[in-house]
Enzyme design. Sequence first.
Site, PDB file in Angstrom:
ATOM      1  N   TYR A 115      96.805 -79.145  -1.982  1.00 33.60           N
ATOM      2  CA  TYR A 115      97.496 -77.897  -2.332  1.00 33.60           C
ATOM      3  C   TYR A 115      96.933 -77.318  -3.632  1.00 33.60           C
ATOM      4  O   TYR A 115      96.529 -76.156  -3.680  1.00 33.60           O
ATOM      5  CB  TYR A 115      98.989 -78.197  -2.470  1.00 33.60           C
ATOM      6  CG  TYR A 115      99.866 -77.010  -2.754  1.00 33.60           C
ATOM      7  CD1 TYR A 115     100.162 -76.080  -1.765  1.00 33.60           C
ATOM      8  CD2 TYR A 115     100.432 -76.834  -4.023  1.00 33.60           C
ATOM      9  CE1 TYR A 115     100.989 -74.996  -2.033  1.00 33.60           C
ATOM     10  CE2 TYR A 115     101.272 -75.760  -4.292  1.00 33.60           C
ATOM     11  CZ  TYR A 115     101.545 -74.839  -3.297  1.00 33.60           C
ATOM     12  OH  TYR A 115     102.377 -73.775  -3.560  1.00 33.60           O
ATOM     13  N   THR A 162     110.566 -71.568  -7.574  1.00 32.56           N
ATOM     14  CA  THR A 162     111.516 -70.512  -7.220  1.00 32.56           C
ATOM     15  C   THR A 162     112.473 -71.046  -6.156  1.00 32.56           C
ATOM     16  O   THR A 162     112.074 -71.836  -5.300  1.00 32.56           O
ATOM     17  CB  THR A 162     110.747 -69.277  -6.722  1.00 32.56           C
ATOM     18  OG1 THR A 162     109.876 -68.840  -7.769  1.00 32.56           O
ATOM     19  CG2 THR A 162     111.672 -68.146  -6.340  1.00 32.56           C
ATOM     20  N   VAL A 168      96.718 -67.910   9.896  1.00 29.46           N
ATOM     21  CA  VAL A 168      95.745 -67.212   9.036  1.00 29.46           C
ATOM     22  C   VAL A 168      94.389 -67.919   8.976  1.00 29.46           C
ATOM     23  O   VAL A 168      93.422 -67.360   8.452  1.00 29.46           O
ATOM     24  CB  VAL A 168      96.291 -67.005   7.594  1.00 29.46           C
ATOM     25  CG1 VAL A 168      97.453 -66.036   7.585  1.00 29.46           C
ATOM     26  CG2 VAL A 168      96.634 -68.328   6.926  1.00 29.46           C
ATOM     27  N   THR A 218      94.283 -73.846   5.399  1.00 29.52           N
ATOM     28  CA  THR A 218      95.140 -72.657   5.250  1.00 29.52           C
ATOM     29  C   THR A 218      94.871 -71.969   3.921  1.00 29.52           C
ATOM     30  O   THR A 218      94.691 -70.752   3.856  1.00 29.52           O
ATOM     31  CB  THR A 218      96.623 -73.063   5.359  1.00 29.52           C
ATOM     32  OG1 THR A 218      96.849 -73.560   6.669  1.00 29.52           O
ATOM     33  CG2 THR A 218      97.545 -71.893   5.089  1.00 29.52           C
ATOM     34  N   GLY A 242     108.814 -67.072   6.048  1.00 34.09           N
ATOM     35  CA  GLY A 242     109.204 -68.201   5.199  1.00 34.09           C
ATOM     36  C   GLY A 242     110.251 -67.791   4.180  1.00 34.09           C
ATOM     37  O   GLY A 242     110.800 -66.687   4.237  1.00 34.09           O
ATOM     38  N   TYR A 258      85.740 -61.962  -4.767  1.00 34.30           N
ATOM     39  CA  TYR A 258      85.748 -60.735  -3.951  1.00 34.30           C
ATOM     40  C   TYR A 258      85.917 -59.505  -4.845  1.00 34.30           C
ATOM     41  O   TYR A 258      85.313 -58.470  -4.603  1.00 34.30           O
ATOM     42  CB  TYR A 258      86.852 -60.776  -2.885  1.00 34.30           C
ATOM     43  CG  TYR A 258      86.367 -61.375  -1.583  1.00 34.30           C
ATOM     44  CD1 TYR A 258      85.996 -62.710  -1.514  1.00 34.30           C
ATOM     45  CD2 TYR A 258      86.265 -60.610  -0.421  1.00 34.30           C
ATOM     46  CE1 TYR A 258      85.531 -63.262  -0.328  1.00 34.30           C
ATOM     47  CE2 TYR A 258      85.796 -61.164   0.762  1.00 34.30           C
ATOM     48  CZ  TYR A 258      85.435 -62.480   0.805  1.00 34.30           C
ATOM     49  OH  TYR A 258      84.973 -63.036   1.964  1.00 34.30           O
TER      50      TYR A 258
END
Length: 314
Positions: free
Chosen positions: A146, A176, A60, A93, A13, A160
């Site tokens: 999102y 960005t 993923v 995702t 990407g 985690y």
Amino acid sequence: MPRRRILVTGGAGFLGSHLCDKLLTLGHEVVCADNFFTAQRQNVEHLLNNPRFELFRHDVVQPMTIEVDDIYHLACPASPVHYQRNPVRTIRTAVHGTLNLLDMAREVGARMMIASTSEVYGDPHEHPQREEYWGNVNPIGPRACYDEGKRCAESLTVSYAMQYGTRTRIARIFNTYGPRMHQDDGRVVSNFVLQALRNEPITIYGKGDQTRSFCFVSDLIEGFVRLLNTEEDPGPVNLGNPSERTIKQLAEMIIELTGSKSELVFKPLPVDDPTRRCPDIGKAKRLLDWEPRVSIEEGLQHTIDYFRATEPAT
Ligand code: NAD
Ligand code: UDP
């Protein structure tokens, strides 16, 4: 720095491909995993003959295990147009994808940075946004897939780290831009530059008085590398350019830099479009000795040159 084997998810990407370039330049081995949902093959084509670079198609959402030292987990559609096209898939995702990568990091003992976002602050009541701010997010609006997906990805990541001692980092990325943005991804910089180069109307959503703070891609990537390599986990870190401007100012600047004859046209403001956004980057300055170096004029000029080269001559 000794050579490391590094996985970049979403590596074909916009941001991922620049990160692959940077890591290869630093002498590392790079494994790039992407399902090509919003990727462009040409972003990584120049790397295919590099013996230290490996590209493979992978979603993923499916578990994976590869022996690597570090993971930069970027895989996720980023533009509102793309992530709203299939909201359930976006959540899958963001959530399952991050869970799978964290499991892998735990299993192989890798360090892992996730690409979070300024969207975790939603339409912020605090300005500029510091990492301590919890945000103002609509959990059921069109951006929720999102925003909440990324918030959950952050929660998974800190869990985690706490529960299993996985070495994690969280980059909260603010808008960005730069070369290799997808032509059709609908984000503001690529839209305005292409419209200006084609002398087409520049589509301002709302009155154009909403603000964003735009970071050039090379600055951001430098921040990623510094963040993953900190000794201690600093918690979430804002990475972005604190120079804030309105969307109308951005349009005017792009018209001037391109010498375009485009005029501004005003379209409805999308639901839940944040009214203002600007990072407080004090933490990144302090802990990473990082701050953006590329001015908006210089960064836009690079971006304009890139899109000019990709546009058929008119
Ligand atoms: P991009 O759309 O150019 O890149 C995302 C990449 O992820 C693409 O190559 C796409 O094909 C891949 N991808 C998507 N879903 C996938 C899946 N399920 N499995 C494997 N690959 C998948 O967007 P980008 O601007 O490069 O964004 C990269 C990351 O940075 C994203 O996680 C995004 O949320 C985050 N981010 C970007 C910005 C920005 O301004 N560019 C701001 C905040 C956060
Ligand atoms: N925007 C706009 N015209 C466009 C595309 C975007 O005015 O053609 C506005 C959009 O409404 C938002 C800002 O520009 O206020 C940034 O949009 P983008 O999709 O790039 O990223 P966001 O920060 O909203 O995720």
